[in-house]
Design an enzyme around this catalytic site. Structure first.
Site, PDB file in Angstrom:
ATOM      1  N   LYS A  44      -2.932   0.275  -6.228  1.00  0.00           N
ATOM      2  CA  LYS A  44      -3.532  -0.160  -5.027  1.00  0.00           C
ATOM      3  C   LYS A  44      -2.338   0.283  -3.777  1.00  0.00           C
ATOM      4  O   LYS A  44      -1.434   0.097  -4.072  1.00  0.00           O
ATOM      5  CB  LYS A  44      -3.758  -1.655  -4.979  1.00  0.00           C
ATOM      6  CG  LYS A  44      -4.083  -2.360  -3.554  1.00  0.00           C
ATOM      7  CD  LYS A  44      -5.524  -1.889  -3.126  1.00  0.00           C
ATOM      8  CE  LYS A  44      -5.738  -2.431  -1.914  1.00  0.00           C
ATOM      9  NZ  LYS A  44      -7.161  -2.105  -1.253  1.00  0.00           N
ATOM     10  N   CYS A 130      -6.095   3.708   6.407  1.00  0.00           N
ATOM     11  CA  CYS A 130      -6.835   2.396   6.207  1.00  0.00           C
ATOM     12  C   CYS A 130      -7.539   1.802   7.347  1.00  0.00           C
ATOM     13  O   CYS A 130      -7.114   1.757   8.306  1.00  0.00           O
ATOM     14  CB  CYS A 130      -5.852   1.155   5.520  1.00  0.00           C
ATOM     15  SG  CYS A 130      -6.477  -0.130   5.246  1.00  0.00           S
TER      16      CYS A 130
HETATM   17  C1  SIN Z   1      -8.086  -2.093   2.293  1.00  0.00           C
HETATM   18  O1  SIN Z   1      -7.570  -2.693   1.407  1.00  0.00           O
HETATM   19  O2  SIN Z   1      -8.563  -2.487   3.168  1.00  0.00           O
HETATM   20  C2  SIN Z   1      -8.908  -0.600   1.668  1.00  0.00           C
HETATM   21  C3  SIN Z   1      -7.817   0.340   1.353  1.00  0.00           C
HETATM   22  C4  SIN Z   1      -7.868   1.426   2.444  1.00  0.00           C
HETATM   23  O3  SIN Z   1      -9.283   1.648   3.049  1.00  0.00           O
HETATM   24  O4  SIN Z   1      -7.305   2.000   2.564  1.00  0.00           O
END
Ligand code: SIN
Length: 323
Positions: A44, A130
Site C-alpha cells: 500500500k 492519489c
Molecule cells: C487511496 O488510498 O486513497 C487510494 C490510493 C490511490 O489512489 O493512490
C-alpha cells in the site's frame, strides 16, 4: 509458454501482480501475496507516519468496477521497510509524501535501509497520483511540479545509490491523462530522468456513483467523490499505456510500462501488453476475487497466447495495429 518479464535488472516470473491499493497494508496481507501466484508484492502507498485514512464507508464496487476514497490508510513507511525481510518475491514499496520535503524524507529512509542495512527492497513506486487526499490535488497533473519532483527524486536516488550495483528499480504511478498534448508534455518530462518504469493508470479521480434506492452517494468522504477503478476505466488505461509507449519509443527511451486499470481476464491482460505494457497490476479484481485472480488471469492469458501461437510476451508487446 514463457510469461516472464523484467524491469531493468529485476526479473519477474510472470507479468501479473497486485496493484498498490487493496489488501496490501498489513504483514499478513503482504505474506498472503507472497504465497500467491502474484509475481511481486507491492505495498500500500506508504507515508512518513501511519495513517487511518478517510472516514468509512470509503470503498464500493459493482459489476462494472469500483469507487474508493481510502485516503492512503497505511502503517507508515518504517513498517514496510521493517517487514521487507519476510517477503521472498520481488518486493516493491509504494510511497508518497504530502510535500516534496516529506516525500524526499521517506525516499531517503527507504534507500538508506537498503544501502546501510541491506534491507530486501527491490523496487520503489512513487505515487504521484492519489486523488483522495482531502485538500490536495494530484501532483502529476501539475507538470511544473512533476518536473520538479522528478528532479529531486532522481538526484537523491542517484547520489545515495551511486556505488550500489543492484539498485532498487524506480518508478512513478501516474494518473490518467485525457489530452494528447498532455501525453506529449508528460512524456517529454519523464523521458529526461533515469527512471525505470511508470505505472498507468491510477483511478480516474473525482468520480461519483449514486445509490438510486437510497438516493445517496455510495461512499462518505468528499461528498461521495472518489477514484474510479475496474471495467469503467479499462479503455482509459489502455490509451494511457499506448500513448506513453509511443512517447518513449519516439524518444528512444527504455522506460517500462506497468499497465493497471480494469484487468479482469486474460483477454484484458493481452490487450494491455499489445498496447505496450511490460507488467500488469490488478486492483479492483484482486479486491473482489482475492489471490485466486492471479492464477486465473495468467491461465486465461496463456490460452489466448496459445491460440494466437505466441510463446512469450515480447512477441506481441506494443504491436497494436492501427486501421
Ligand atoms: C487511496 O488510498 O486513497 C487510494 C490510493 C490511490 O489512489 O493512490
Amino acid at each position: 509458454m514463457n510469461l516472464s518479464t523484467s524491469i531493468s535488472h529485476l526479473k519477474f516470473k510472470s507479468c501479473i501482480c497486485n496493484a498498490s491499493g487493496p489488501k496490501c497494508s498489513l504483514l499478513e496481507e503482504l505474506q498472503n501475496l507472497d504465497n500467491s501466484v502474484s509475481c511481486a508484492v507491492i505495498t500500500k502507498t506508504s507515508t512518513l507516519e501511519k495513517r487511518e485514512g478517510n472516514p468509512q464507508p470509503r470503498y464500493y464496487d459493482n459489476l462494472l468496477g469500483s469507487i474508493n476514497s481510502m485516503g492512503l490508510p497505511n502503517q507508515g513507511h518504517n513498517y514496510y521497510i521493517k517487514h521487507s525481510e519476510k517477503i521472498n518475491k520481488p518486493y516493491i514499496i509504494s510511497m508518497t509524501g504530502f510535500s516534496l520535503d516529506e516525500l524526499i524524507t521517506v525516499l531517503t529512509n527507504i534507500i538508506i535501509s537498503k544501502t546501510n542495512f541491506n534491507k530486501k527492497i527491490d523496487g520503489i513506486e512513487i505515487n504521484l497520483s492519489c486523488p483522495n487526499i482531502i485538500g490536495k490535488g494530484q501532483i502529476a497533473y501539475d507538470f511544473k511540479e512533476l518536473d520538479n519532483y522528478l528532479k529531486e527524486i532522481c538526484f537523491i536516488y542517484s547520489n545515495l545509490l551511486e556505488r550500489f550495483n543492484e539498485k532498487p528499480i524506480l518508478g512513478i504511478k501516474l494518473p490518467p491523462y485525457f489530452e494528447i498534448h498532455h501525453f506529449e508534455t508528460a512524456g517529454e518530462i519523464i523521458s529526461k530522468y533515469p527512471i525505470d518504469f511508470i505505472t498507468c493508470i491510477n483511478s480516474i479521480g473525482n468520480a461519483l456513483l449514486v445509490d438510486i434506492k437510497n438516493e445517496s452517494t455510495v461512499i462518505k468522504p468528499k461528498g461521495g467523490i472518489g477514484g474510479l477503478g475496474g471495467s469503467y476505466v479499462k479503455p482509459t488505461g489502455l490509451s494511457n499505456v499506448r500513448n506513453f509507449y509511443l512517447q518513449f519509443k519516439k524518444r528512444n527511451r527504455d522506460i517500462k510500462i506497468i499497465g493497471c486499470g480494469g484487468i479482469e481476464t486474460g483477454k484484458d491482460a493481452f490487450e494491455y501488453i499489445l498496447c505496450g505494457a511490460d507488467l500488469l497490476q490488478i486492483g479492483t479484481q484482486f479486491y473482489k476475487e482475492d489471490v485466486g485472480c492471479f492464477n486465473r488471469i495468467l491461465k486465461e492469458l496463456t490460452e489466448v497466447m496459445k491460440y494466437k501461437k505466441y510463446n512469450n510476451i515480447d512477441e506481441f508487446k506494443g504491436k497494436l495495429k492501427t486501421i
